[in-house]
Design a protein around this motif. Sequence first.
Motif, PDB file in Angstrom:
ATOM      1  N   LYS A 194      34.859  39.237  33.933  1.00  0.00           N
ATOM      2  CA  LYS A 194      35.648  40.450  33.670  1.00  0.00           C
ATOM      3  C   LYS A 194      35.683  40.761  32.181  1.00  0.00           C
ATOM      4  O   LYS A 194      35.496  41.920  31.768  1.00  0.00           O
ATOM      5  CB  LYS A 194      37.066  40.270  34.203  1.00  0.00           C
ATOM      6  N   HIS A 195      35.898  39.757  31.343  1.00  0.00           N
ATOM      7  CA  HIS A 195      35.958  39.985  29.906  1.00  0.00           C
ATOM      8  C   HIS A 195      34.603  40.425  29.361  1.00  0.00           C
ATOM      9  O   HIS A 195      34.531  41.298  28.476  1.00  0.00           O
ATOM     10  CB  HIS A 195      36.427  38.714  29.188  1.00  0.00           C
ATOM     11  N   SER A 226      37.098  35.311  35.486  1.00  0.00           N
ATOM     12  CA  SER A 226      37.813  35.817  34.309  1.00  0.00           C
ATOM     13  C   SER A 226      36.842  36.044  33.160  1.00  0.00           C
ATOM     14  O   SER A 226      36.942  37.038  32.433  1.00  0.00           O
ATOM     15  CB  SER A 226      38.904  34.822  33.903  1.00  0.00           C
ATOM     16  N   THR A 260      40.256  37.688  39.352  1.00  0.00           N
ATOM     17  CA  THR A 260      39.838  37.538  37.954  1.00  0.00           C
ATOM     18  C   THR A 260      40.929  36.898  37.085  1.00  0.00           C
ATOM     19  O   THR A 260      40.734  36.755  35.879  1.00  0.00           O
ATOM     20  CB  THR A 260      39.458  38.900  37.356  1.00  0.00           C
ATOM     21  N   GLU A 261      42.063  36.517  37.675  1.00  0.00           N
ATOM     22  CA  GLU A 261      43.071  35.791  36.911  1.00  0.00           C
ATOM     23  C   GLU A 261      42.591  34.367  36.656  1.00  0.00           C
ATOM     24  O   GLU A 261      41.911  33.763  37.490  1.00  0.00           O
ATOM     25  CB  GLU A 261      44.400  35.760  37.669  1.00  0.00           C
ATOM     26  N   ARG A 262      42.969  33.857  35.512  1.00  0.00           N
ATOM     27  CA  ARG A 262      42.544  32.502  35.144  1.00  0.00           C
ATOM     28  C   ARG A 262      43.145  31.469  36.097  1.00  0.00           C
ATOM     29  O   ARG A 262      44.336  31.492  36.367  1.00  0.00           O
ATOM     30  CB  ARG A 262      42.964  32.190  33.717  1.00  0.00           C
TER      31      ARG A 262
END
Length: 450
Positions: A402-403, A399, A377-379
């Motif tokens: 997740k947000h 990402s 989920t990291e950009r």
Amino acid sequence: MNWLLPRFVLAALAVVAGVFFGHWVGRLLHLPFLSEALSAAIAVVALVIVDAVRGHRLLQWLRGPQLDAAPRDAGIWGELGYRVERAVRERDKVIASERLQLEQFLSAIDASPNGVLMLDAQDHIHWCNRVAADHFSLDPVRDLRQRVTNLLRSPAFVSFLHTESYETPLLLSNVRGFGTLSVVVKRYGDGMKLVLSQDITERERSDAMRRDFVANVSHEIRTPLTVLAGFIETMLSLPLTVAERTRVLTLMGQQTDRMQGLVSDLLTLAQLEGSPRPTADRWLGLDALLARINSDAVALSGGRHQLKVQLDTQVELAGVESELLSAAANLVNNAVRYTPAGGEIDVSWRELGDGSGELCVSDTGLGIAREHLPRLTERFYRVDGSRSRETGGTGLGLSIVKHVMHRHGGELQIESEPGKGSKFRLALPAIRVRHVGEPALGVEAANAPR
């Protein structure tokens, strides 16, 4: 001066007793001068004995812990004992008050999120709070009065502690299990030192992620811009046939779409991070949302996959329709992109016992190794960068998912194993899930018209 009168009375009684006793002895021995001297001596001795006894009692009390009351004798010794006792009690009150203030002060420092280590002039540990003990693996009780350089043998720390200037903080990496510590030393008192430590692992990680984000954005935008610039130069400098011009324009359009998708995802992330959490009183039908997702997945797959989407859930979700659609569509589109032809993709809804629910997207693709799962989920994080670009991904989809889930009080759960496919779940809390036609509950019910 209430002790003065008893003092005179005692002296008069001693004189009278001495006169009578001396007169009797003088008559008995027929020595009148002896009687006068003996009378004076007896009076003085009597006074000295009484004073000695009372003074001894007061001294015995002073030599002890002064827990009980001082001797309550008459005269000056009683007055002196009372005054001394009152001074002792006042001193005890002051000491108790200062001790309480010190304990409260140390308790406040102990509750600080930063580490505090007090060293004397010889670098012995005078006191440390729990955070400093955790940072440097110390025991707040056992290691008191120990030289800190004997317990913490980091050459960088020892050298920094013995330097003359502490203007620049010391960064210690991998100190007893911590990622990065920022250490500041301040001098105080007579050669004493105050060592302040702060765990900046998350801050360093955030800074690194921000730098990577800027670098990735620059790279992702520069690549299509370079391609577009090359095509434009080609069209301006070379005579192209109609077919060649059409091919170049098609590739330019693809690069433009890629750049527009990247910018769109960046704007979506910025909007998600800066917007308040959506309320739980706006409901949307999950079946209509799944129907749109199914239509897009069929078009994207082009018949290359076996798609199975549950379209009859009779469930409503509370939230922002565009955000929930984006989250679910991202998962389904990823499953289509990364599942080889002939693979299966399944989209289903499952209700849990506590009233919550989860939308599950599973596929039979190549799967993802365990070490990559925490960073998915990291950009711009990609398991295989070249493969992701070939499939048209921007590296921002998960990402965004997740947000969206965090804003709706939910969670993105990922299960995957190489060779066995992947399973992504959008878990939503019970307050955002209900059946179609079900009466409003909680806050919504309180605000419903009556």
